[in-house]
Each structure stands twice: as structure tokens, then as C-alpha cells.
Scaffold this motif. Structure first.
Motif, PDB file in Angstrom:
ATOM      1  N   ASP A 152       0.807  -1.220   0.000  1.00 23.84           N
ATOM      2  CA  ASP A 152       0.000   0.000   0.000  1.00 23.84           C
ATOM      3  C   ASP A 152       0.842   1.272   0.000  1.00 23.84           C
ATOM      4  N   GLY A 189       0.771   3.289  -2.903  1.00 19.53           N
ATOM      5  CA  GLY A 189       0.263   4.105  -3.999  1.00 19.53           C
ATOM      6  C   GLY A 189       0.093   5.574  -3.646  1.00 19.53           C
ATOM      7  N   VAL A 197       2.005   8.858  -5.346  1.00 15.14           N
ATOM      8  CA  VAL A 197       1.278   9.971  -5.971  1.00 15.14           C
ATOM      9  C   VAL A 197       1.799  11.300  -5.444  1.00 15.14           C
ATOM     10  N   SER A 208      -3.906   6.794  -7.660  1.00 14.55           N
ATOM     11  CA  SER A 208      -3.923   5.528  -6.934  1.00 14.55           C
ATOM     12  C   SER A 208      -5.347   5.241  -6.454  1.00 14.55           C
ATOM     13  N   LEU A 236      -1.259   1.789  -9.003  1.00 16.09           N
ATOM     14  CA  LEU A 236      -1.296   3.090  -9.670  1.00 16.09           C
ATOM     15  C   LEU A 236      -2.081   2.951 -10.965  1.00 16.09           C
TER      16      LEU A 236
END
Length: 396
Positions: free
Chosen positions: A342, A344, A348, A363, A369
Motif C-alpha cells: 500500500d 500508492g 502519488v 492511486s 497506480l
């Protein structure tokens, strides 16, 4: 570039999402520029909205020319771009009739209403529409109820009834939900918000066969996956099937508010008073839509989208191999990199804050992604994005 204040006072803007303290002021192609002059390589493109990138000359020309002529005569009258875009869509699809709207959610709402009206007329008042877990159909009360997004069943309770949820790519889960009240099955050919999950070819073929045999309508929500995004003009064409109803949004307007419901003659059963909208089918938006679809249909354009999708896939797989990630998936230029953990949202943030040039990615789930670049993005920009991402992956 016009002078933009560097201080930001946003107190009047209703808070609905976390936004960074920058103002986007200009865009060209695959790049956005903020009020501090920083540039960002844009792999969001308004969540697959700007299918031809920022500042597309054809769209701007259509917008300017139509604005000088006629903006909105009211939906009580025909207008030339409305007719032209309708004909363009039906002549390049299996559908016969088009209703224009302003957003994907509104188009899906229209598709739901059309299916329920058809059920009243032809199926003894059947009204239930089977949808799928992790699907996303919009933010109206009905489309939220149709969506399979976790937590949405209680967010603005009570929900609109009539949307039992099946599992994508599992025909048996659909069959178990069918009753005398079932009027339609509605799905995204590629679940976007759900994590870029394509429907299997065999599943789509079998689902179409099953729905036809049981006099159940098939609705495809192509708000995100339609309009060239998968390398076909419409995503259901990947599966060689013909649905009864299709919704379009996002890419059809290339950045302006435009959406559509398309239906076959057999299903197009609205009568006056059933459906409408003050801005629906206005010439300003449909003129832009004509420019968009004409550019997508230009010789070689969709083949180029397929080739760019293959390049993005290859570059993402390189990253997956280098960093021991879970892989990638998607169709055309709607793709996801599966991270396996986790990170993502962190990626970003790092991508946006990267210097001297930022990168805009998304995400939808913390372990992946999503990439939705302009369909006419340069190959070099695809490689550049993956090189930027390579730097960021080393940090996490």
C-alpha cells in the motif's frame, strides 16, 4: 504566461477533496503548468477526460467557431452539431439513437431510466439492474446505488433499491441474481475506479449470450473505457459483442462537459416528458464532441493508441521486474501497475512534488497506480513517465 497570484485563498471553495496548494493555469498536450511556473507530466488527464490532451487545436477551433454562431437554442429545438455528432456515433456503432447529457453520471442515470422504462413496457414492470462489486457508475443517488464501491451503501442512505451486485468475470454469480424483476445487467468493460480490471473475453461473450436468451438488456458503461481509450472506438468492440445500451462521458468531450446514452431502436422507448435537460445536446459542446470523434476516427489514430498501450505495458512490466512488483493490467491506454503493497498514495504525492518537473498519477486503490494519459501522447513521454516513476520507486 499570464500573471497569476502565488498566494492562494481558497476559503470560498467547498471542501470535497484534498487538493495541493497550487493552481493549475495552463496546459499543452501532456503537460500542465501551475501558478509557480512548475510543469507536470499529466498521466491523469482529468481522469481520462482529456483524451486529446490539453489545448487540442481541433477542439479549440470547433469551440471558437460554434461560440460565435450559437451556444444554446434550448433543447426544444434541433441544432446542427447535435445532429452531426448523433450521426457520427450511430454510423460507427451498433446503436441507432443518441441522447446527449453533461456528465457520465447523468448518462448512466439516463441508461438506468431507459432500461426501467423498457421493463415497464416489455417485461411486466421488471426494474432490477444487476451490477458488479467494485464498479463505479457515478455520484448521483441512483448511480451510487448501482456502484459497487465499498462504503457507498451507507454514505447517503437509504440507497435507491434495485441494484443487486454480482462478481465481475463470474457468470454464475450473475445467474444467481436473476429473478422475474431483472431487466438488465450493467457493467464497465474495464472497471476503472475498481483498479483497472478488464472483463474477460469469454465472460463478456457468455454474458451477452445469456442476457439475450433471457430477454435481459445489456448496458455497457463506457464513461472511462470508451472513446478510443482501449484502442477501439468503444471498449465493447474488443469483445465482438453488441450491447443494447451504452453510456459515454469523459473522453467524448475531450474536456468539455458532454456525455451520451446510445441505444438500439428496439430499446429506445422514451416518450416526451421521460427525459430531458436544460443544456443537453447544446451546439457548443456537441461541436467539440464532433471534433473529438473525428480525430479519433482519423486513419491510423486508434492503431497508434494500441501501439502506445503496448509500449506503456512493456515499460510498466520492466518496472515490475526491476522492483519485484506484482505486474500490470489494463487495455490500451487505461492501465494499472500493481505494487504489491500500500504505497500508492505515497507515490502519488512524491510524483507531484518531484522537482524540477512533477508527475501526475493516480492511486484508486492503495496497492496500485492507474495511468490515463492523452491518447495522442508521444512515445518519448511514456518512457519519460516510467523513468520518473523508476526514481520514485527507489525511494519507497
Amino acid at each position: 504566461m499570464s500573471k497569476v497570484p502565488t498566494s492562494i485563498d481558497t476559503h470560498s471553495v467547498m471542501f470535497i477533496t484534498q487538493r495541493p496548494d497550487v493552481i493549475m493555469v495552463e496546459g499543452e498536450g501532456s503537460w500542465l503548468t501551475d501558478n509557480n511556473g512548475k510543469r507536470y507530466l499529466d498521466f491523469l488527464q482529468g481522469w481520462a477526460v482529456n483524451c486529446l490532451g490539453h489545448g487540442n487545436p481541433g477542439m479549440i477551433s470547433a469551440l471558437n467557431a460554434q461560440a460565435k454562431k450559437l451556444i444554446n437554442p434550448s433543447p426544444a429545438f434541433y441544432n446542427e452539431p447535435m445532429i452531426g455528432l448523433s450521426n457520427l456515433l450511430t454510423s460507427n456503432s451498433c446503436f441507432d439513437k443518441v441522447f446527449f447529457a453533461n456528465s457520465g453520471a447523468e448518462a448512466n442515470e439516463g441508461a438506468i431510466k431507459l432500461a426501467r422504462k423498457w421493463g415497464q413496457l416489455h417485461k411486466g414492470g421488471a426494474f432490477e439492474i444487476i451490477t458488479f462489486d467494485h464498479s463505479f457508475h457515478g455520484r448521483t443517488l441512483a448511480t451510487m446505488s448501482a456502484s459497487g464501491k465499498p462504503g457507498w451503501d451507507t454514505l447517503f442512505a437509504p440507497q435507491v433499491p434495485g441494484f443487486p451486485k454480482a462478481d465481475l468475470n463470474d457468470l454464475e454469480s450473475v445467474k444467481k441474481l436473476v429473478t422475474n424483476n431483472t431487466v438488465a445487467v450493467m457493467l464497465e468493460p474495464v472497471q476503472g475506479e475498481g483498479g483497472v480490471i478488464p472483463a474477460d473475453h469469454e465472460f463478456m461473450k457468455s454474458l451477452r449470450k445469456f442476457t439475450k436468451e433471457h430477454n435481459i438488456l445489456l448496458i455497457v458503461d463506457e464513461v472511462q473505457a470508451g472513446c478510443g481509450r482501449t484502442g477501439k472506438l468503444f471498449a465493447h468492440q474488443l469483445y465482438d459483442i453488441e450491447p443494447d445500451i451504452m453510456s459515454l462521458g469523459k473522453g467524448i468531450g475531450g474536456g468539455v462537459p458532454l456525455a451520451a446514452v446510445l441505444a438500439t431502436d428496439a430499446v429506445a422507448c422514451f416518450v416526451p416528458g421521460d427525459q430531458g435537460g436544460t443544456y443537453n445536446g447544446n451546439p457548443l459542446m456537441t461541436a467539440v464532441g464532433m471534433s473529438v470523434i473525428e480525430q479519433l476516427l482519423a486513419p491510423g489514430f486508434l492503431d497508434a493508441v494500441k501501439a502506445k498501450g503496448a509500449l506503456l505495458r512493456a515499460e510498466l512490466l520492466k518496472l515490475a521486474n526491476e522492483f519485484g512488483l506484482e505486474g500490470e493490467r489494463g487495455e490500451g491506454l487505461l492501465r494499472a501497475l500493481m505494487l504489491g503493497k500500500d504505497v500508492g498514495p505515497k507515490l502519488v504525492e512524491l510524483a507531484r512534488d518531484r522537482a524540477p518537473e512533477g508527475l501526475l498519477i493516480n492511486s484508486p486503490r492503495p496497492n496500485l497506480l492507474r495511468f490515463m494519459p492523452a491518447l495522442n501522447i508521444a512515445d518519448e513521454e511514456i518512457v519519460q513517465m516510467c523513468n520518473m516513476l523508476r526514481e520514485l520507486l527507489k525511494q519507497v
